[in-house]
Design an enzyme around this catalytic site. Structure first.
Site, short mmCIF file in Angstrom:
data_model
loop_
_atom_site.label_atom_id
_atom_site.label_comp_id
_atom_site.label_asym_id
_atom_site.label_seq_id
_atom_site.Cartn_x
_atom_site.Cartn_y
_atom_site.Cartn_z
N CYS A 249 0.76 -1.05 -0.11
CA CYS A 249 -0.01 0.00 0.13
C CYS A 249 0.69 1.30 -0.49
O CYS A 249 0.19 2.62 -0.19
CB CYS A 249 -1.11 -0.39 1.09
SG CYS A 249 -1.99 -1.55 2.27
N HIS A 402 -2.94 6.52 7.40
CA HIS A 402 -3.18 5.79 6.08
C HIS A 402 -4.28 5.67 6.49
O HIS A 402 -5.54 5.16 5.06
CB HIS A 402 -2.11 4.51 6.53
CG HIS A 402 -2.15 3.55 5.44
ND1 HIS A 402 -1.86 3.30 4.05
CD2 HIS A 402 -2.22 2.30 5.73
CE1 HIS A 402 -1.91 2.85 3.37
NE2 HIS A 402 -2.41 1.38 4.46
N HIS A 440 -9.83 2.60 -0.64
CA HIS A 440 -8.32 1.86 -0.97
C HIS A 440 -7.52 2.09 -2.13
O HIS A 440 -7.65 0.31 -2.01
CB HIS A 440 -8.40 1.23 0.18
CG HIS A 440 -6.98 1.21 0.75
ND1 HIS A 440 -5.66 1.79 0.31
CD2 HIS A 440 -5.86 0.41 1.84
CE1 HIS A 440 -4.49 1.08 0.55
NE2 HIS A 440 -4.73 0.03 1.78
#
Length: 602
Positions: A249, A402, A440
């Site tokens: 990520c 995040h 995401h």
């Protein structure tokens, strides 16, 4: 003294729209905009999608997947009797299995009788458990904007994304390329999941089971670094440094680190950095669901005590939540060294002085969080303090968390942010989490954060986490201020972009505002050079205004230069001192002064 990597353009596409000119950011804070800005946001989305501006907002951000997004499985069994079917001759196996009887129907088709006892697979659609995703705006089809020729979706998005960034640059790419040697340009671009739809590696694995033949394009177009390859070959025509990092990520920030360090070292003067991620493939989403990562419909409904899930609120960072929401996004930025940006009159959107990357060390589970993010956050906060001072860090910086929307993330990331704030004397550190709107996008998540950060610097607003109405009890926040509503801020100077990726891929980037960056450049280069840059910038800003008008009034027109400017052996001149490519500056074989002390004395 090293160069300062400054941001001269941003571009891309995600669930909020196109990134250039901060249009996607304006969608995030739409309710905080004045009427003129709202009208521009609607018009930009309308031109992007081909839809009327009325109701276009409902077709953006996180929302329900279409009914066609379905996991096609199969039920297995055996047949006690012979089975007869018809099929294309080209689909027959080269060597017939034992017991098959084949009778020609015509020149193209045959009737095939299969013996009893064979194992059979009957197609069966698996009930969908995850219905929400951060999808590109409805009506936007990147492959329809150019001759995409069976390109996977992520590569289609990459072509649009880099074109968006070059439009935001305000000058023709050739003008930039003419000012630097060919080997002083770099492209660092990739994606986490590669190209997993039918036109990429997904088709390689899916086609044989579906009775289809694998094509010659699917494997090469499915490679993870193909994003950079496409930019070099079909948009920039660059022969410079190229490559792409993988960091779960944190992939965008890994690529950003490569670009930043290449410019600071002086090896590169222009770096294109980006990612293009298109993971909304049913099999990929099912894989993430199986590992317990995604917010399932039933669990979302249970959070609200409701019969049905509120899909627009599927991602709930730092609140009571049940998993993250998958998304697609392509994001690109153009970095230049500060001297080149001044020379060209580039419009400076900000700067990235450094990106810090650390692993977690020993683990029990490879997907579990660890200690590496303490190192990246601590180093990033220390650098921010060094550059803008104690007051700047404590009162004029904020964190792009995040913030995935998982129970584990809300605890593990908040404790790191809170302890970092305490260590640096920060009482109320503003924290934003834009995955609440966008979902995401895996490898592109850091690009979504950078784009939004530049929007905050330009507009003076921090986007609120408006999908939540409270912060969970287990979140650490003694020194944090989670922005649940849009917050105006007059003097935002820096942000820390944080990423906590699977496997221990931690990265934190420091991004500085355009106002702070300009002050630094004036201090370093002097008033005369700064004034000259301001004068040259006027022409660039006029060009950018023209591009903005294009975004508001016309359909997108990506740059795709297929089979143009192709070079071969006859275009290369080679000597022991340099390589010369026809029409470009010579590339000399300079001595590496850093290795001077190691030269053998003869």
């Amino acid at each position: 003294m090293s160069a300062l990597p400054v941001i001269t353009a941003i571009g891309g596409i995600n669930a909020a729209g196109r990134s250039a000119q901060h249009f996607a950011f304006q969608r995030l804070i739409f309710d905080a905009l004045d009427s003129s800005q709202q009208r521009d946001t609607l018009n930009a989305l309308s031109r992007l999608t081909g839809n009327d501006s009325d109701g276009v907002l409902d077709h953006t951000l996180i929302r329900a997947l279409p009914d066609s997004h379905q996991l096609h499985g199969a039920l297995a069994g055996t047949s006690d009797a012979p089975i007869t079917l018809e099929m294309r001759n080209m689909d027959l196996p080269d060597s017939l299995p034992p017991g098959w009887r084949v009778t020609a129907v015509d020149k193209r088709r045959s009737r095939v009788t299969l013996p009893p006892g064979l194992g059979l697979r009957v197609p069966h659609d698996t009930p969908r458990r995850v219905s929400a995703a951060g999808q590109l705006p409805d009506g936007f089809n990147p492959g329809a904007l150019y001759a995409s020729r069976s390109h996977p979706r992520a590569l289609q998005m990459a072509i649009f994304g880099i074109s968006d960034a070059l439009g935001d640059l305000g000058m023709d790419w050739a003008q930039v390329a003419d000012r630097v040697r060919p080997d002083q340009v770099a492209v660092y671009a990739s994606n986490l999941m590669s190209q997993m739809d039918d036109n990429g590696l997904g088709g390689v694995m899916r086609y044989p089971l579906n009775g289809q033949r694998i094509t010659s394009k699917q494997v090469p177009l499915g490679l993870g670094e193909m994003t950079a390859d496409f930019l070099n070959a079909y948009v920039l025509h660059s022969v410079g440094t190229t490559g792409g990092m993988l960091g779960a990520c944190a992939t965008f920030l890994y690529n950003l680190e490569k670009g930043v360090h290449a410019i600071r070292s002086g090896r590169v003067r222009v770096a294109i950095v980006g990612t293009s991620e298109a993971p909304l493939v049913p099999e990929i989403m099912e894989g993430y669901r199986a590992m317990g990562a995604l917010a399932e419909d039933q669990a979302l409904a249970a959070l609200d005590g409701a019969a049905h899930a509120n899909l627009q609120r599927a991602c709930r960072p730092f609140s009571d939540n049940c998993g993250f929401t998958m998304a697609e996004s392509a994001q690109f930025t153009v970095l230049m060294d500060d001297a080149l940006a001044l020379e060209l009159g580039a419009d400076i959107l900000g700067a990235v002085p450094d990106v810090f990357i650390h692993a977690d060390g020993g683990k029990k589970s490879i997907s579990a969080p660890g200690v590496g993010n303490y190192l990246t956050m601590g180093k990033a906060a220390a650098l921010t303090r060094q550059l803008i001072g104690e007051k700047g860090l404590r009162q004029h910086s904020f964190v792009h968390a995040h913030g995935t929307g998982t129970p584990q993330n809300r605890i593990t990331e908040s404790v790191i942010l809170d302890r970092t704030a305490k260590a640096f004397g920060i009482d109320h550190w503003p924290v934003v989490a834009i995955k609440a709107y966008l979902g995401h996008s895996l490898g592109s998540a850091g690009g979504d954060q950078l784009s939004a950060a530049l929007g905050s610097f330009a507009h003076g607003w921090l986007p609120g986490i408006r999908t939540v109405d409270h912060i969970a009890d287990d979140v650490h926040r003694d020194h944090l201020d989670f922005c649940l509503e849009h917050q105006p801020h007059d003097d935002l100077q820096a942000t820390l972009l944080n990423a906590k990726g699977f496997g221990g891929n931690n990265a934190t980037a420091v991004a500085l505002s355009h106002t702070v960056t300009e002050t630094m450049l004036k201090q370093r280069h002097g008033q005369q050079a700064f004034a000259g840059w301001q004068q040259r910038r006027e022409g660039v800003r006029e060009a950018k205004a023209g591009f903005r008008e294009h975004c508001l009034t016309q359909a997108p027109a990506p740059i795709y230069r297929f089979n143009e400017g192709v070079m071969a052996d006859e275009h290369v001149s080679l000597s022991h001192e340099a390589v010369h490519l026809q029409g470009r500056d010579a590339i000399p074989f300079d001595d590496d002064t850093g290795l001077k002390d190691y030269q053998l004395k003869r």
